[in-house]
Design a protein around this motif. Sequence first.
Motif, PDB file in Angstrom:
ATOM      1  N   ALA A 186      -2.382  -1.898  12.587  1.00 23.38           N
ATOM      2  CA  ALA A 186      -3.769  -2.200  12.230  1.00 23.38           C
ATOM      3  C   ALA A 186      -4.552  -0.917  11.968  1.00 23.38           C
ATOM      4  O   ALA A 186      -5.359  -0.839  11.035  1.00 23.38           O
ATOM      5  CB  ALA A 186      -4.429  -3.018  13.336  1.00 23.38           C
ATOM      6  N   LEU A 187      -4.313   0.104  12.784  1.00 23.91           N
ATOM      7  CA  LEU A 187      -5.004   1.380  12.616  1.00 23.91           C
ATOM      8  C   LEU A 187      -4.593   2.032  11.297  1.00 23.91           C
ATOM      9  O   LEU A 187      -5.449   2.527  10.544  1.00 23.91           O
ATOM     10  CB  LEU A 187      -4.677   2.292  13.794  1.00 23.91           C
ATOM     11  N   LEU A 188      -3.306   2.022  10.997  1.00 25.94           N
ATOM     12  CA  LEU A 188      -2.825   2.604   9.746  1.00 25.94           C
ATOM     13  C   LEU A 188      -3.408   1.864   8.544  1.00 25.94           C
ATOM     14  O   LEU A 188      -3.790   2.480   7.541  1.00 25.94           O
ATOM     15  CB  LEU A 188      -1.303   2.566   9.705  1.00 25.94           C
ATOM     16  N   GLU A 189      -3.497   0.548   8.632  1.00 25.06           N
ATOM     17  CA  GLU A 189      -4.047  -0.239   7.528  1.00 25.06           C
ATOM     18  C   GLU A 189      -5.513   0.135   7.265  1.00 25.06           C
ATOM     19  O   GLU A 189      -5.958   0.196   6.113  1.00 25.06           O
ATOM     20  CB  GLU A 189      -3.924  -1.728   7.822  1.00 25.06           C
ATOM     21  N   VAL A 190      -6.266   0.390   8.336  1.00 25.53           N
ATOM     22  CA  VAL A 190      -7.656   0.818   8.163  1.00 25.53           C
ATOM     23  C   VAL A 190      -7.709   2.156   7.420  1.00 25.53           C
ATOM     24  O   VAL A 190      -8.484   2.339   6.479  1.00 25.53           O
ATOM     25  CB  VAL A 190      -8.372   0.927   9.524  1.00 25.53           C
ATOM     26  N   PHE A 191      -6.876   3.112   7.831  1.00 22.73           N
ATOM     27  CA  PHE A 191      -6.860   4.411   7.160  1.00 22.73           C
ATOM     28  C   PHE A 191      -6.476   4.269   5.688  1.00 22.73           C
ATOM     29  O   PHE A 191      -7.077   4.898   4.813  1.00 22.73           O
ATOM     30  CB  PHE A 191      -5.888   5.367   7.864  1.00 22.73           C
TER      31      PHE A 191
ATOM     32  N   GLY B 149       2.963  10.763  15.326  1.00 18.17           N
ATOM     33  CA  GLY B 149       4.352  10.968  15.709  1.00 18.17           C
ATOM     34  C   GLY B 149       5.328  10.122  14.910  1.00 18.17           C
ATOM     35  O   GLY B 149       6.503  10.462  14.798  1.00 18.17           O
ATOM     36  N   LYS B 150       4.845   9.048  14.320  1.00 13.43           N
ATOM     37  CA  LYS B 150       5.730   8.135  13.582  1.00 13.43           C
ATOM     38  C   LYS B 150       5.667   8.306  12.073  1.00 13.43           C
ATOM     39  O   LYS B 150       6.635   8.025  11.375  1.00 13.43           O
ATOM     40  CB  LYS B 150       5.394   6.689  13.954  1.00 13.43           C
ATOM     41  N   ILE B 151       4.497   8.731  11.533  1.00 11.10           N
ATOM     42  CA  ILE B 151       4.378   8.848  10.080  1.00 11.10           C
ATOM     43  C   ILE B 151       4.245  10.297   9.624  1.00 11.10           C
ATOM     44  O   ILE B 151       4.211  10.568   8.422  1.00 11.10           O
ATOM     45  CB  ILE B 151       3.188   8.028   9.538  1.00 11.10           C
ATOM     46  N   GLY B 152       4.148  11.217  10.578  1.00 14.37           N
ATOM     47  CA  GLY B 152       4.025  12.628  10.229  1.00 14.37           C
ATOM     48  C   GLY B 152       2.739  13.214  10.775  1.00 14.37           C
ATOM     49  O   GLY B 152       1.679  12.593  10.670  1.00 14.37           O
TER      50      GLY B 152
ATOM     51  N   SER C 257       7.417   2.505   5.602  1.00 13.07           N
ATOM     52  CA  SER C 257       8.464   3.441   5.212  1.00 13.07           C
ATOM     53  C   SER C 257       7.852   4.808   4.967  1.00 13.07           C
ATOM     54  O   SER C 257       6.802   4.917   4.325  1.00 13.07           O
ATOM     55  CB  SER C 257       9.180   2.967   3.938  1.00 13.07           C
ATOM     56  N   VAL C 258       8.519   5.831   5.455  1.00 15.69           N
ATOM     57  CA  VAL C 258       8.136   7.217   5.201  1.00 15.69           C
ATOM     58  C   VAL C 258       9.298   7.843   4.440  1.00 15.69           C
ATOM     59  O   VAL C 258      10.349   8.105   5.006  1.00 15.69           O
ATOM     60  CB  VAL C 258       7.849   7.991   6.492  1.00 15.69           C
ATOM     61  N   GLY C 259       9.119   8.041   3.137  1.00 25.05           N
ATOM     62  CA  GLY C 259      10.234   8.462   2.306  1.00 25.05           C
ATOM     63  C   GLY C 259      11.287   7.368   2.289  1.00 25.05           C
ATOM     64  O   GLY C 259      11.006   6.216   1.966  1.00 25.05           O
TER      65      GLY C 259
ATOM     66  N   LEU D 276       0.852  -1.186   0.000  1.00 23.75           N
ATOM     67  CA  LEU D 276       0.000   0.000   0.000  1.00 23.75           C
ATOM     68  C   LEU D 276       0.883   1.229   0.000  1.00 23.75           C
ATOM     69  O   LEU D 276       1.964   1.231   0.583  1.00 23.75           O
ATOM     70  CB  LEU D 276      -0.897   0.018   1.251  1.00 23.75           C
ATOM     71  N   SER D 277       0.416   2.279  -0.664  1.00 15.12           N
ATOM     72  CA  SER D 277       1.189   3.521  -0.656  1.00 15.12           C
ATOM     73  C   SER D 277       0.232   4.705  -0.639  1.00 15.12           C
ATOM     74  O   SER D 277      -0.898   4.624  -1.141  1.00 15.12           O
ATOM     75  CB  SER D 277       2.109   3.608  -1.881  1.00 15.12           C
ATOM     76  N   HIS D 278       0.712   5.784  -0.070  1.00 12.34           N
ATOM     77  CA  HIS D 278      -0.072   7.010   0.005  1.00 12.34           C
ATOM     78  C   HIS D 278       0.940   8.136   0.094  1.00 12.34           C
ATOM     79  O   HIS D 278       1.558   8.365   1.137  1.00 12.34           O
ATOM     80  CB  HIS D 278      -0.982   6.996   1.231  1.00 12.34           C
ATOM     81  N   GLY D 279       1.132   8.848  -1.019  1.00 12.08           N
ATOM     82  CA  GLY D 279       2.202   9.827  -1.054  1.00 12.08           C
ATOM     83  C   GLY D 279       3.543   9.119  -0.897  1.00 12.08           C
ATOM     84  O   GLY D 279       3.823   8.128  -1.573  1.00 12.08           O
ATOM     85  N   ASP D 280       4.370   9.599   0.024  1.00  9.74           N
ATOM     86  CA  ASP D 280       5.665   8.948   0.245  1.00  9.74           C
ATOM     87  C   ASP D 280       5.590   7.926   1.385  1.00  9.74           C
ATOM     88  O   ASP D 280       6.609   7.440   1.864  1.00  9.74           O
ATOM     89  CB  ASP D 280       6.755   9.976   0.545  1.00  9.74           C
ATOM     90  N   LEU D 281       4.359   7.582   1.780  1.00  9.98           N
ATOM     91  CA  LEU D 281       4.149   6.557   2.805  1.00  9.98           C
ATOM     92  C   LEU D 281       3.952   5.212   2.106  1.00  9.98           C
ATOM     93  O   LEU D 281       3.087   5.068   1.235  1.00  9.98           O
ATOM     94  CB  LEU D 281       2.924   6.898   3.642  1.00  9.98           C
ATOM     95  N   SER D 282       4.741   4.226   2.464  1.00 10.41           N
ATOM     96  CA  SER D 282       4.678   2.904   1.844  1.00 10.41           C
ATOM     97  C   SER D 282       4.541   1.849   2.928  1.00 10.41           C
ATOM     98  O   SER D 282       5.258   1.883   3.931  1.00 10.41           O
ATOM     99  CB  SER D 282       5.941   2.643   1.012  1.00 10.41           C
ATOM    100  N   VAL D 283       3.601   0.901   2.724  1.00 12.71           N
ATOM    101  CA  VAL D 283       3.334  -0.133   3.715  1.00 12.71           C
ATOM    102  C   VAL D 283       3.346  -1.497   3.039  1.00 12.71           C
ATOM    103  O   VAL D 283       2.607  -1.727   2.076  1.00 12.71           O
ATOM    104  CB  VAL D 283       1.972   0.087   4.411  1.00 12.71           C
ATOM    105  N   ASP D 284       4.193  -2.384   3.533  1.00 13.69           N
ATOM    106  CA  ASP D 284       4.209  -3.779   3.097  1.00 13.69           C
ATOM    107  C   ASP D 284       3.421  -4.568   4.134  1.00 13.69           C
ATOM    108  O   ASP D 284       3.898  -4.794   5.251  1.00 13.69           O
ATOM    109  CB  ASP D 284       5.649  -4.288   3.000  1.00 13.69           C
TER     110      ASP D 284
END
Length: 219
Positions: free
Chosen positions: A158-163, A201-204, A144-146, A129-137
Amino acid sequence: MRHILIAEDDPHITSFVTRGLRGAGYEVTAVADGETALLLARAGDFDLLLLDIGLPGIDGFAVMSHLRGEGVTVPIIVLTARDSVIDTVRGLEGGANDYVTKPFQFAELLARVRLRIGDGEQRAPGPLLSHGDLSVDVRARRVSVGERNTELTAREFALLEVFLGHPGQVLSRDQLIGHVWGADFDPASNVVDVYVRALRGKIGPDRIETVRGAGYRLR
């Protein structure tokens, strides 16, 4: 799209699980009695059966016995309030592939669903998954952020995956609690606010927007 059959007579649980699975990209059909569950499961149109044991008519054990006796191989995850060793063994030996006791957290159930139907290639959201420079495996649980990797706790992930599964959509606190913590979690808790703050605090700080009186939205 993978199609899941839910056989559950508690409308609250059915609604909670149905919303969560549809939000994760699955097609869902729900029934409330054993006879209908057996009839539909026999047709072979489903990739997974979520089966309550205490169904009216014929119970979940009988449904499994008929299906396995007839050679129906659809994966079955049992949902039940019965947590005794005897019932667990009976369910697994009767043909269940997995056993989840109530109350349960949706994140755990979703992980078990994905494991049992092996749909890494077809599920939505996908494994990357990706959103801007945010990438999730999703499978490697790597964020990864950038160029920077960041470590998330299981709940934060889990919360980030829902978003990421609902970009631009306002998600209420109740929806987020249902997806990540489970239907039986106290809706008055401020746990969502705490975890959103930690995630920012962790992804921006600007990725997750507060929509006053409504909830949160991934920009």
